[in-house]
Design an enzyme around this catalytic site. Structure first.
Site, PDB file in Angstrom:
ATOM      1  N   GLY A  32       0.793  -1.225   0.000  1.00 12.21           N
ATOM      2  CA  GLY A  32       0.000   0.000   0.000  1.00 12.21           C
ATOM      3  C   GLY A  32       0.823   1.272   0.000  1.00 12.21           C
ATOM      4  O   GLY A  32       0.284   2.354  -0.207  1.00 12.21           O
ATOM      5  N   CYS A 240     -27.618  -9.983 -16.102  1.00 11.73           N
ATOM      6  CA  CYS A 240     -27.007  -9.646 -17.386  1.00 11.73           C
ATOM      7  C   CYS A 240     -27.974 -10.034 -18.516  1.00 11.73           C
ATOM      8  O   CYS A 240     -28.530 -11.117 -18.516  1.00 11.73           O
ATOM      9  CB  CYS A 240     -25.694 -10.399 -17.552  1.00 11.73           C
ATOM     10  SG  CYS A 240     -24.988 -10.266 -19.208  1.00 11.73           S
ATOM     11  N   CYS A 243     -26.089 -13.078 -20.558  1.00  7.23           N
ATOM     12  CA  CYS A 243     -25.759 -14.383 -19.982  1.00  7.23           C
ATOM     13  C   CYS A 243     -26.529 -14.661 -18.690  1.00  7.23           C
ATOM     14  O   CYS A 243     -26.289 -15.670 -18.046  1.00  7.23           O
ATOM     15  CB  CYS A 243     -24.254 -14.490 -19.742  1.00  7.23           C
ATOM     16  SG  CYS A 243     -23.684 -13.565 -18.321  1.00  7.23           S
ATOM     17  N   CYS A 265     -22.817  -7.766 -18.648  1.00  5.45           N
ATOM     18  CA  CYS A 265     -21.581  -7.933 -17.891  1.00  5.45           C
ATOM     19  C   CYS A 265     -20.527  -6.991 -18.441  1.00  5.45           C
ATOM     20  O   CYS A 265     -20.357  -6.898 -19.660  1.00  5.45           O
ATOM     21  CB  CYS A 265     -21.042  -9.355 -18.040  1.00  5.45           C
ATOM     22  SG  CYS A 265     -22.034 -10.609 -17.262  1.00  5.45           S
ATOM     23  N   CYS A 271     -18.513 -13.049 -19.666  1.00  8.54           N
ATOM     24  CA  CYS A 271     -19.852 -13.143 -20.244  1.00  8.54           C
ATOM     25  C   CYS A 271     -19.842 -14.165 -21.396  1.00  8.54           C
ATOM     26  O   CYS A 271     -20.718 -15.034 -21.487  1.00  8.54           O
ATOM     27  CB  CYS A 271     -20.280 -11.779 -20.747  1.00  8.54           C
ATOM     28  SG  CYS A 271     -22.042 -11.632 -21.085  1.00  8.54           S
TER      29      CYS A 271
END
Lengths: 292, 256
Positions: A32, A240, A243, A265, A271
């Site tokens: 970080g 979605c 899909c 998606c 997808c």
């Protein structure tokens, strides 16, 4: 020496790669922490992923398989141009399949498919400093990081709740890494924040700002929140349209001038894979008909 | 009794020029000390040295910390000093813009110190902010407005609320009433006097306005050219000034 022999593998010269790798190692050692590095000019404008490209170039080996994601998709301008760049300068295999890639450079998304230990995820970062718009002095933000003074980050979240009734920050949602540094996870949707704790190595490159930071595998990454307003990984409340997945991050696509829209998606590879497996949404057609 | 703040022989020079020199005093809990003097007499330099904004060239500033007793704040580590300055200390600037975050709502401004010391419950932070806005006479429905939408007097009151919310023990004030018109000044002074007495605060107030110290300060220190020329109880100094400069200062006040 042949003409191609005069060029170095993956665009950057070895000294530059060495410098970037040192920054990457330091970044991994201090999860970080923003490590300054001497960012080079790349043959693309700032904001197009110059930081990510340099990190990828320093990580790629001739055996790697490379994938580029732009907003989840493999076929948008940014993804296509960066993929072509490494095809030409490194000659590595490229792929659109998350599972086959060993190095994945991404902008704005983490793939839906869980990553493995042998993969590297490289993020393009526009603004590495999470405190940037709260405290304008860079000298002061550095001091705040070193002394772990992160109260100001919560002031931002407080303002969100005071103004919008909930934490309205929906992307680049600040996280605390391994209980120490507060980090900007780059502009990924907050839906992806829980995925930051993963098996793959995550490297973040900010070219214009000349900063590199990293999250090692299995590192604790906590999204900041309030006790009474806990963090929520939100997404559009639809399946979605192609899909029928209900667990993925969705893009809203306007499809006509009469207010028509569809949710699909954002991860195109995921997808397509689901459709190939036979999942079909309300507006989707089975995969085999597509091919015909 | 242990003093809250023990200042010993503080000196600060700017190159060859004297900012302030040879300043020593003790401040006891619950006591309000006024520092008066003309512009350029070293009042603000002294205050900034005491509050840790400037590093004095010489001397010690001992503060009675909660855990370790008297401790030199000049030589303590920076994290420790910064921790003090957001818990036990408060600093009220002359210009509220220096002490407030102008882009953050009033509630956020008051809540910042709470969040800086670890408050993580939105409801509690907001309730505390509302309580403090009430105490400094800012209407509850202004909590989500930014300070830029406030008048000068309100901004100054907001700055005071923001500073006192963590219950500090020592407040530094640099001309808290400067730049306000007299009626607003009077209300602010009234408010400050109430808060100081209610919370049992110790305070160091720098001002050139003798009326302010007459109302607020128990003790007075008069500065001129970086030196302390006279100290004593406020009424004693103002009613029976001994040093020629203090006499000049007292006689310069316009009587309306």
């Amino acid at each position: 020496m042949t003409e191609t022999g005069q060029y170095n593998f993956a665009y950057l010269d070895e000294k530059t790669k060495r410098m970037i790798r040192r920054a990457l190692l330091k970044g991994l050692a201090i999860p970080g922490y923003q490590v300054p590095f001497a960012s080079r000019e790349m043959p693309m404008p700032y904001g197009w992923g110059t930081g990510g490209v340099q990190v990828s170039a320093a990580c790629l080996t001739p055996d790697d398989s490379f994938k580029v994601i732009d907003q989840g998709a493999d076929d948008t301008t940014n993804a296509v141009s960066i993929r072509k760049f490494f095809q030409r300068t490194a000659g590595v295999d490229v792929t659109e399949h998350t599972g086959e890639a060993t190095v994945i450079q991404t902008r704005h998304r983490i793939p839906e498919e869980p990553l493995r230990e042998d993969q590297i995820l490289v993020y393009q970062v526009p603004i590495p400093e999470p405190l940037r718009f709260l405290e304008p002095r860079e000298t002061e933000t550095r001091k705040m990081h070193s002394l772990e003074e992160y109260g100001l980050m919560h002031v931002k979240l407080y303002e969100d709740i005071a103004r919008h009734g909930s934490i309205a920050t929906s992307y680049a949602y600040p996280v605390k890494v391994e209980g120490r540094y507060v980090m900007d996870p780059s502009p990924i949707p907050k839906f992806d924040n829980p995925k930051l704790e993963m098996a793959a190595i995550q490297l973040f490159g900010a070219g214009r700002e000349q900063r590199i930071y990293a999250v090692p595998p299995y590192t604790k990454v906590v999204s900041l929140d309030f006790d009474d307003y806990p963090f929520e990984a939100s997404k559009a409340d639809h399946p979605c349209a192609l899909c029928a997945a209900t667990h993925t991050y969705l893009d809203e696509v306007i499809i006509d001038d009469a207010g028509g829209r569809m949710f699909v998606c954002s991860d195109t590879d995921y997808c397509a894979k689901r459709r190939a497996e036979g999942h079909t949404g309300t507006m989707g057609t089975p995969m085999n008909e597509d091919a015909a | 009794m242990i003093p809250l703040l023990k200042v010993q022989d503080i000196a600060k020079t700017y190159g060859g020029r004297i900012g302030c020199t040879d300043v020593s005093f003790d401040l006891y809990p619950g006591e309000v000390m006024g520092i008066v003097g003309e512009s350029g007499s070293g009042k603000s330099t002294l205050l900034n040295c005491l509050a840790g904004h400037l590093v004095p060239d010489r001397g010690q500033v001992l503060f009675d910390t909660r855990t370790e007793g008297l401790k030199d704040t000049v030589r303590m580590s920076e994290p420790e000093r910064r921790m003090l300055s957001r818990t036990d200390w408060a600093f009220v600037h002359q210009n509220p813009r220096d002490g407030l975050r102008m882009g953050v709502s009033a509630g956020g401004n008051v809540g910042e110190r709470l969040m800086a010391v670890g408050a993580r419950h939105y409801g509690d932070i907001r309730a505390e902010a509302l309580d403090w806005l009430g105490r400094v006479e800012i209407a509850n429905d202004r909590i989500d407005d930014r300070p830029s939408a406030f008048s000068g007097g309100m901004q100054q009151r907001l700055q005071i609320a923001r500073n006192l919310v963590t219950g500090p023990r020592l407040v530094f004030m640099d001309e808290p009433t400067g730049g306000l018109d007299v009626s607003v000044q009077a209300r602010l002074l009234d408010l400050l006097r109430g808060l100081v007495r209610q919370m049992g605060l110790s305070a160091i107030i720098v001002t050139h306005d003798l009326a302010v110290v007459r109302l607020l300060a128990d003790r007075l220190m008069v500065m001129k050219s970086g030196h302390v020329v006279e100290t004593g109880l406020t009424d004693q100094v103002l009613d029976d000034p001994q040093h020629s400069y203090t006499q000049l200062l007292v006689s310069s006040v316009l009587q309306v």
